[in-house]
Structures are given as structure tokens and as C-alpha cells.
Design a protein around this motif. Sequence first.
Motif, mmCIF file in Angstrom:
data_model
loop_
_atom_site.group_PDB
_atom_site.id
_atom_site.type_symbol
_atom_site.label_atom_id
_atom_site.label_comp_id
_atom_site.label_asym_id
_atom_site.label_seq_id
_atom_site.Cartn_x
_atom_site.Cartn_y
_atom_site.Cartn_z
ATOM 1 N N ARG A 191 1.147 -0.817 -0.422
ATOM 2 C CA ARG A 191 -0.304 0.391 0.034
ATOM 3 C C ARG A 191 0.809 1.465 0.471
ATOM 4 O O ARG A 191 1.827 1.604 1.414
ATOM 5 N N ARG A 192 0.319 2.249 -0.777
ATOM 6 C CA ARG A 192 1.218 3.619 -0.602
ATOM 7 C C ARG A 192 0.259 4.176 -0.393
ATOM 8 O O ARG A 192 -1.165 4.307 -0.918
ATOM 9 N N ASN A 193 0.444 5.445 0.520
ATOM 10 C CA ASN A 193 -0.671 6.237 1.495
ATOM 11 C C ASN A 193 -1.474 7.379 0.288
ATOM 12 O O ASN A 193 -0.341 7.866 -0.004
ATOM 13 N N CYS A 194 -2.430 7.205 0.986
ATOM 14 C CA CYS A 194 -3.034 8.291 0.247
ATOM 15 C C CYS A 194 -4.230 9.389 0.885
ATOM 16 O O CYS A 194 -4.571 10.121 -0.015
ATOM 17 N N GLY A 195 -3.711 9.673 2.195
ATOM 18 C CA GLY A 195 -4.570 9.968 2.985
ATOM 19 C C GLY A 195 -3.952 10.460 4.137
ATOM 20 O O GLY A 195 -2.419 10.917 3.961
ATOM 21 N N PHE A 196 -4.312 10.430 5.560
ATOM 22 C CA PHE A 196 -4.063 11.065 6.578
ATOM 23 C C PHE A 196 -4.766 10.732 7.523
ATOM 24 O O PHE A 196 -5.091 9.522 7.739
ATOM 25 N N PRO A 197 -3.628 10.429 8.905
ATOM 26 C CA PRO A 197 -4.368 9.741 9.534
ATOM 27 C C PRO A 197 -5.889 10.090 10.065
ATOM 28 O O PRO A 197 -6.009 10.883 10.336
ATOM 29 N N ILE A 213 -8.322 9.225 8.037
ATOM 30 C CA ILE A 213 -8.910 9.668 7.060
ATOM 31 C C ILE A 213 -10.859 8.946 7.182
ATOM 32 O O ILE A 213 -10.636 7.551 7.574
ATOM 33 N N THR A 214 -11.382 9.560 6.696
ATOM 34 C CA THR A 214 -12.638 8.456 6.658
ATOM 35 C C THR A 214 -12.482 8.177 5.017
ATOM 36 O O THR A 214 -12.428 8.432 4.056
ATOM 37 N N PRO A 215 -13.631 7.032 5.562
ATOM 38 C CA PRO A 215 -14.013 6.378 4.140
ATOM 39 C C PRO A 215 -14.268 6.918 2.695
ATOM 40 O O PRO A 215 -13.744 6.685 1.751
ATOM 41 N N GLN A 216 -15.098 8.362 2.951
ATOM 42 C CA GLN A 216 -15.986 8.713 2.016
ATOM 43 C C GLN A 216 -15.374 9.983 1.695
ATOM 44 O O GLN A 216 -14.644 10.262 0.603
ATOM 45 N N GLN A 217 -13.773 10.528 2.372
ATOM 46 C CA GLN A 217 -12.754 11.252 2.341
ATOM 47 C C GLN A 217 -11.536 10.634 1.262
ATOM 48 O O GLN A 217 -11.075 11.340 0.251
ATOM 49 N N CYS A 218 -11.630 8.514 1.737
ATOM 50 C CA CYS A 218 -10.420 8.436 0.879
ATOM 51 C C CYS A 218 -11.393 8.203 -0.440
ATOM 52 O O CYS A 218 -11.019 8.296 -1.274
ATOM 53 N N THR A 219 -12.361 7.377 -0.918
ATOM 54 C CA THR A 219 -12.816 7.951 -2.332
ATOM 55 C C THR A 219 -13.437 8.765 -2.999
ATOM 56 O O THR A 219 -12.766 8.932 -3.522
ATOM 57 N N ARG A 220 -13.079 10.227 -2.480
ATOM 58 C CA ARG A 220 -13.173 11.193 -2.931
ATOM 59 C C ARG A 220 -11.621 11.614 -3.954
ATOM 60 O O ARG A 220 -11.907 12.038 -4.461
ATOM 61 N N ARG A 221 -10.949 11.077 -3.133
ATOM 62 C CA ARG A 221 -9.399 11.556 -3.757
ATOM 63 C C ARG A 221 -9.303 10.084 -4.214
ATOM 64 O O ARG A 221 -8.387 10.291 -4.738
ATOM 65 N N GLY A 222 -10.169 9.455 -5.227
ATOM 66 C CA GLY A 222 -9.943 8.251 -5.505
ATOM 67 C C GLY A 222 -8.909 6.603 -5.347
ATOM 68 O O GLY A 222 -8.408 6.501 -6.274
ATOM 69 N N CYS A 223 -9.125 6.910 -4.427
ATOM 70 C CA CYS A 223 -8.494 5.972 -3.185
ATOM 71 C C CYS A 223 -8.669 4.748 -3.101
ATOM 72 O O CYS A 223 -10.049 4.706 -2.974
ATOM 73 N N CYS A 224 -8.958 3.216 -2.730
ATOM 74 C CA CYS A 224 -9.117 2.640 -1.988
ATOM 75 C C CYS A 224 -9.144 2.612 -0.619
ATOM 76 O O CYS A 224 -7.991 2.571 0.055
ATOM 77 N N PHE A 225 -9.851 2.071 0.233
ATOM 78 C CA PHE A 225 -9.621 2.322 1.777
ATOM 79 C C PHE A 225 -10.228 1.234 2.280
ATOM 80 O O PHE A 225 -11.246 0.151 1.973
ATOM 81 N N ALA A 250 -3.874 -3.211 11.572
ATOM 82 C CA ALA A 250 -3.439 -2.134 11.493
ATOM 83 C C ALA A 250 -1.428 -1.853 11.425
ATOM 84 O O ALA A 250 -1.376 -2.664 11.637
ATOM 85 N N GLY A 251 -1.139 -0.908 11.930
ATOM 86 C CA GLY A 251 -0.260 -0.092 10.974
ATOM 87 C C GLY A 251 0.423 0.123 9.754
ATOM 88 O O GLY A 251 1.512 0.163 9.376
ATOM 89 N N VAL A 252 -1.030 -0.024 8.814
ATOM 90 C CA VAL A 252 -0.512 0.733 7.532
ATOM 91 C C VAL A 252 -1.199 1.534 7.324
ATOM 92 O O VAL A 252 -2.297 1.622 7.695
ATOM 93 N N PRO A 253 -1.432 2.191 5.970
ATOM 94 C CA PRO A 253 -1.968 2.791 5.076
ATOM 95 C C PRO A 253 -3.455 1.837 5.031
ATOM 96 O O PRO A 253 -3.603 1.080 4.954
ATOM 97 N N TRP A 254 -4.272 2.939 5.395
ATOM 98 C CA TRP A 254 -5.893 2.584 5.316
ATOM 99 C C TRP A 254 -6.642 3.240 4.467
ATOM 100 O O TRP A 254 -7.911 2.741 3.677
ATOM 101 N N CYS A 255 -5.892 4.137 3.587
ATOM 102 C CA CYS A 255 -6.319 4.687 2.415
ATOM 103 C C CYS A 255 -5.237 4.166 1.558
ATOM 104 O O CYS A 255 -3.982 5.856 2.093
ATOM 105 N N PHE A 256 -5.645 4.501 0.842
ATOM 106 C CA PHE A 256 -3.859 4.111 -0.675
ATOM 107 C C PHE A 256 -4.411 4.004 -1.889
ATOM 108 O O PHE A 256 -5.614 3.954 -2.313
ATOM 109 N N TYR A 257 -3.720 4.471 -2.807
ATOM 110 C CA TYR A 257 -4.062 4.397 -4.131
ATOM 111 C C TYR A 257 -4.044 2.979 -4.873
ATOM 112 O O TYR A 257 -3.521 2.138 -4.204
ATOM 113 N N HIS A 258 -4.806 2.908 -5.821
ATOM 114 C CA HIS A 258 -4.612 2.223 -6.554
ATOM 115 C C HIS A 258 -3.386 1.132 -7.373
ATOM 116 O O HIS A 258 -2.344 1.830 -7.411
ATOM 117 N N ARG A 259 -3.270 0.489 -7.799
ATOM 118 C CA ARG A 259 -2.290 -0.722 -8.387
ATOM 119 C C ARG A 259 -2.415 -0.358 -9.953
ATOM 120 O O ARG A 259 -3.930 -0.344 -10.021
#
Length: 99
Positions: free
Chosen positions: A61-67, A69-81, A86-95
Motif C-alpha cells: 500500500r502507498r499512502n493516499c490519506g492522512f491519519p 481519514i474517513t472512507p468517504q474522504q478516501c474514495t473522494r480522492r479516488g483511492c482504496c480504503f 493496523a500499522g499500514v495505510p488504510w487509505c491507499f492508491y490503486h495499482r
Amino acid sequence: ARCQCKVPLRERRNCGYPGISAMECRNAGCCFNDLVPGMPWCFAPKPKKVKKTCPYDPRARRNCGFPGITPQQCTRRGCCFRAHPAGVPWCFYHRVEEG
């Protein structure tokens, strides 16, 4: 890819300037075909067909958000949630895979 230059004439989007050479056109990442007068000779290729997938491996996972972040904010950025593990980004870029 040659197939990306099979653009119907009426859909050709100009990608150069009048008198551009084939080499300059291709160096700019565009398609060149001067067989049809009155049509753009240097034109934009068709977009690559890409498949976006959410990487399954949490370590990829490559981080696309911030600590926090809500699922809605994440998908608005066009990323995966995925809120696990624990310990890895929950909001991250697509491959992106080109197909």
C-alpha cells in the motif's frame, strides 16, 4: 503501442502544430499519420486501457490519506480504503495495470 493510434478521423485531437515533423510528433508522445489531407496529422493517441485494482498485500500500500481519514474522504480522492490491518495505510492508491 500502434493500436493506440487507430483513432477514427473525426475523433482525432490535434497534438502538434502546422508543419510538425513525424519525429517531433512521436517524441511528444503523439501519433502521426499524414495520409488524410485536412485532418490533424499529429494527434493524441487513444488512452491506454488500464485496470485499477486495490493491492491485496497490505505491505504494497502507498499512502493516499492522512491519519483518521474517513472512507468517504478516501474514495473522494479516488483511492482504496480498507480499515485493517493496523500499522499500514488504510487509505491507499490503486495499482494500475495496463491491459
